[in-house]
Motif scaffolding. Structure first.
Motif, short mmCIF file in Angstrom:
data_model
loop_
_atom_site.label_atom_id
_atom_site.label_comp_id
_atom_site.label_asym_id
_atom_site.label_seq_id
_atom_site.Cartn_x
_atom_site.Cartn_y
_atom_site.Cartn_z
N VAL A 294 36.08 -10.14 16.21
CA VAL A 294 35.52 -11.49 16.24
C VAL A 294 33.99 -11.43 16.20
O VAL A 294 33.34 -12.15 15.44
CB VAL A 294 36.02 -12.25 17.48
N CYS A 295 33.43 -10.55 17.01
CA CYS A 295 31.96 -10.46 17.08
C CYS A 295 31.35 -9.98 15.77
O CYS A 295 30.25 -10.39 15.40
CB CYS A 295 31.56 -9.53 18.22
N TRP A 311 42.38 -20.60 13.49
CA TRP A 311 42.64 -19.76 14.65
C TRP A 311 41.43 -19.59 15.56
O TRP A 311 41.58 -19.36 16.77
CB TRP A 311 43.17 -18.39 14.22
N PHE A 312 40.22 -19.72 15.03
CA PHE A 312 39.01 -19.53 15.82
C PHE A 312 38.76 -20.71 16.77
O PHE A 312 38.06 -20.57 17.77
CB PHE A 312 37.82 -19.35 14.88
N ASN A 313 39.34 -21.86 16.45
CA ASN A 313 39.07 -23.08 17.21
C ASN A 313 40.07 -23.28 18.35
O ASN A 313 41.01 -22.51 18.52
CB ASN A 313 39.08 -24.28 16.27
N ASP A 314 39.87 -24.37 19.09
CA ASP A 314 40.70 -24.65 20.25
C ASP A 314 42.17 -24.84 19.87
O ASP A 314 42.49 -25.44 18.83
CB ASP A 314 40.21 -25.92 20.96
N TYR A 315 43.02 -24.35 20.74
CA TYR A 315 44.47 -24.52 20.56
C TYR A 315 44.86 -25.96 20.87
O TYR A 315 44.39 -26.56 21.84
CB TYR A 315 45.20 -23.56 21.50
N CYS A 333 29.87 -11.70 22.95
CA CYS A 333 29.40 -10.87 21.84
C CYS A 333 27.97 -10.40 22.04
O CYS A 333 27.50 -9.50 21.33
CB CYS A 333 29.50 -11.64 20.52
N GLY A 334 27.26 -11.00 22.98
CA GLY A 334 25.89 -10.59 23.22
C GLY A 334 24.93 -11.23 22.24
O GLY A 334 25.33 -11.99 21.35
N PRO A 335 23.62 -10.89 22.37
CA PRO A 335 22.61 -11.50 21.51
C PRO A 335 22.75 -11.05 20.06
O PRO A 335 23.27 -9.99 19.77
CB PRO A 335 21.29 -11.01 22.13
#
Length: 335
Positions: A294-295, A311-315, A333-335
């Motif tokens: 994902v990151c 799939w990346f969005n809210d269920y 994922c960090g900066p």
């Protein structure tokens, strides 16, 4: 002429030396043989463990690339691409092969056993590890059917008709926190609290998403049971002929790999009777693999409209049944 006492003693000493040297040579040869056998056994063990770990990595790749592997279906020898809202999210693993032909076909494409916290035989499914998926052009190395057993938390399989979720046939949402833990179509006692972790165990350690098991040579156990792998039947029917029993030092039978519950064991001095070699995917390993995917795509994924079915969005059970709430975790994922 009689030999002198000194000559007799010298002859005796020489004979004694010859005997000692012969015994020493035999001991050295025996030790050499023992070391050769141990080296051979060690080489076989390392080979099997390497193979198990290779399969583990292939399973993680299968999970990570779910959206790509299932972005289309083969219908009448024609490739038909799915709508974005019907793509599975990353993280799902395959169902098991029951009949031992190496593939997951027909009824095998759905496998489920919703978890009842009061029943250790629920919450997972098991069978033979499939050798690959021809229609997806994905294969788990040069494996033979029935070579490995495979155990997986049933929430993580990509075909589970017990979770309808708008007919996706998958548990959702599947995300790093497993939250919410149960979709609306699940009824008691299978409604799990948010964040309920996998409960498969390996050598007493809980939290495994999946296990890959290499059944070593058939055994005759201390209670007289003899494994026979020449018989027909499904992986569930024949599990006792492939996976091992376990005993305590007094010969009393304990939980083993063939008992049908969530507890599994790998070959060790402590696990008497167990020759099975077992490698697992922990929940933290699953989290790391899927989050890395994902990151690595964050720039592209964050450009997707948050209101779209994807799939990346809210269920949402009707509007976005494939959603995994992954957008909520991009801070990791960090900066």
């Amino acid at each position: 002429m009689r030999s002198s006492p000194i000559q007799s003693q010298s002859g005796f000493i020489m004979m004694l030396l010859v005997v000692v040297m012969a015994v020493g040579a035999a001991a050295v040869f025996s030790l050499y043989q023992d070391n050769t056998v141990l080296r051979y056994q060690s080489d076989i063990y390392l080979k099997r463990m390497n193979q198990l770990n290779e399969v583990k990595q292939q399973l993680l790749k299968f999970a990570v690339f779910q959206p790509e592997l299932y972005q289309s279906d083969l219908v009448s020898n024609s490739r038909t691409y799915k709508e974005a809202g019907k793509l599975p999210g990353p993280g799902y693993l395959p169902c098991r092969d029951l009949d031992g032909d190496g593939w997951v076909l027909e009824a095998e494409t759905s496998c489920g056993n919703p978890r009842d916290p009061a029943d250790d035989t629920t919450g997972f499914v098991y069978g033979f590890l499939p050798v690959g998926f021809k229609t997806r052009n994905f294969f788990f190395g040069a494996l033979e059917p029935r070579q490995f057993y495979y155990v997986v938390d049933e929430r993580f399989v990509n075909g589970n008709n017990l979770y309808n979720n708008g007919t996706t046939g998958r548990y959702a949402p599947l995300n790093p926190l497993l939250t919410p833990a149960s979709p609306p179509d699940v009824s008691p006692p299978n409604v799990l609290p948010d964040g309920t972790l996998p409960w498969l165990t390996l050598n007493g350690v809980e939290g495994y998403v999946a296990l890959i098991i290499f059944p070593n040579a058939p055994q005759v156990f201390s209670d007289g049971f003899e494994q026979d792998r020449s018989q027909g039947g499904t992986a569930v029917d024949r599990v006792a002929d492939y996976l091992d029993r376990r005993f305590d030092i007094d010969g009393n039978r304990l939980d083993g790999n063939a008992d049908g519950n969530r507890h599994f064991y790998s070959q060790s001095r402590e696990n008497i009777g167990v020759n099975d070699l077992v490698v697992g995917i922990t929940f933290s390993e699953w989290q790391e693999a899927v989050m890395n995917r994902v990151c690595s795509q964050l720039d592209r994924l964050t450009q997707v409209d948050s209101n779209l079915a994807y799939w990346f969005n809210d269920y949402e059970v009707t509007q976005n049944p494939s959603g995994g709430n992954w957008r909520d975790f991009i801070g990791a994922c960090g900066p």
